[in-house]
Design an enzyme around this catalytic site. Sequence first.
Site, short mmCIF file in Angstrom:
data_model
loop_
_atom_site.label_atom_id
_atom_site.label_comp_id
_atom_site.label_asym_id
_atom_site.label_seq_id
_atom_site.Cartn_x
_atom_site.Cartn_y
_atom_site.Cartn_z
N ASP A 1 0.84 -1.20 0.00
CA ASP A 1 0.00 0.00 0.00
C ASP A 1 0.87 1.25 0.00
O ASP A 1 1.74 1.41 0.86
CB ASP A 1 -0.89 -0.02 1.25
CG ASP A 1 -1.87 1.12 1.31
OD1 ASP A 1 -2.29 1.60 0.23
OD2 ASP A 1 -2.23 1.55 2.43
N HIS A 2 0.67 2.11 -0.97
CA HIS A 2 1.35 3.41 -1.05
C HIS A 2 2.87 3.31 -0.98
O HIS A 2 3.53 4.00 -0.19
CB HIS A 2 0.86 4.35 0.05
CG HIS A 2 -0.52 4.89 -0.19
ND1 HIS A 2 -0.79 5.86 -1.12
CD2 HIS A 2 -1.71 4.55 0.36
CE1 HIS A 2 -2.09 6.12 -1.14
NE2 HIS A 2 -2.67 5.32 -0.24
N SER B 1 -12.77 4.45 4.54
CA SER B 1 -13.36 4.51 5.88
C SER B 1 -14.19 5.78 6.03
O SER B 1 -13.77 6.85 5.64
CB SER B 1 -12.27 4.48 6.95
OG SER B 1 -11.58 3.25 6.96
N ASN C 1 -9.87 0.52 -0.38
CA ASN C 1 -8.92 0.47 0.73
C ASN C 1 -9.59 0.88 2.03
O ASN C 1 -10.20 1.96 2.10
CB ASN C 1 -7.74 1.40 0.46
CG ASN C 1 -6.79 0.85 -0.57
OD1 ASN C 1 -7.16 0.06 -1.43
ND2 ASN C 1 -5.54 1.26 -0.49
#
Length: 282
Positions: free
Chosen positions: A76-77, A206, A225
């Site tokens: 991730d990232h 989220s 994500n």
Amino acid sequence: MKDLLKVAKENKFAVPAFNISSFDILKTIIETAEETQSPVILEIHPLEIEYIGDNFISIVREYALRSSVPVVIHLDHGATMQDIIRAIKNNYTSVMIDASHCTFSENVEMTKRVVEIAHAVNISVEAELGTIGDNGSSEGGASEIIFTDPEAAKTFVEETGIDSLAVAIGTAHGLYPKDVIPKLNIKLLKELNKQINIPLVLHGGSGNPDNEVSESVEYGICKVNISSDIKSAFFTALRLQLTSCPSIYEPFKVYPPANEAAKKVLKHKFGILNTIGKADLY
């Protein structure tokens, strides 16, 4: 990731990508995915791998290989070539290169280099165009959201050869303040989906309204994500357990309430993304 998301795109569902930074969160995610027969993505941020260490990945891979549902292990990232090479050496099955804060040409150049390296060893590549907001998450973000331009995105995909694209349509990393109501730009997403034929990714999943997240799946979002919602539920329950039962010290007594709290959120996320039961499609 490429194989996983191809099925998701064809069948109009999205696969959630949950950040893991502890054994209990990993265990709970896999258990929930198997209970609901949902494919799942286990993603690890560079800051998370710095904490848990490379040896932890052997446990993650063992869980993935033994699972009864499809599992992808994803970086991730990743911000640097060092992040990418570290993930490849650790046998991740997918990497993200995030050069979204660079100029367009710099983003293209760096992403092409990652694609060349990763594709040579059959690892999928995700990139990002536009910027995701920041609500104080350790994953960072931008102080100003720059929406993804459809024409630029089309060019970017063609020039880089990436397998999936994270788009900016109004989300932010982390939990939103109580007085902020996030809103996805579904109109922009529809246009992006027309211009681009690869799976699209929604970062900062989220805290956004469930109906908007579900609607985004109808228009090309195949991966979402999710980090803060799971960790918030987990650690809120953990704090309560430790405060209310200060004399306990056995992990098998301390962690179960936190695992159950996280599991409720996980099941909810699988539900709104239409992922439940989709393991049968693989």
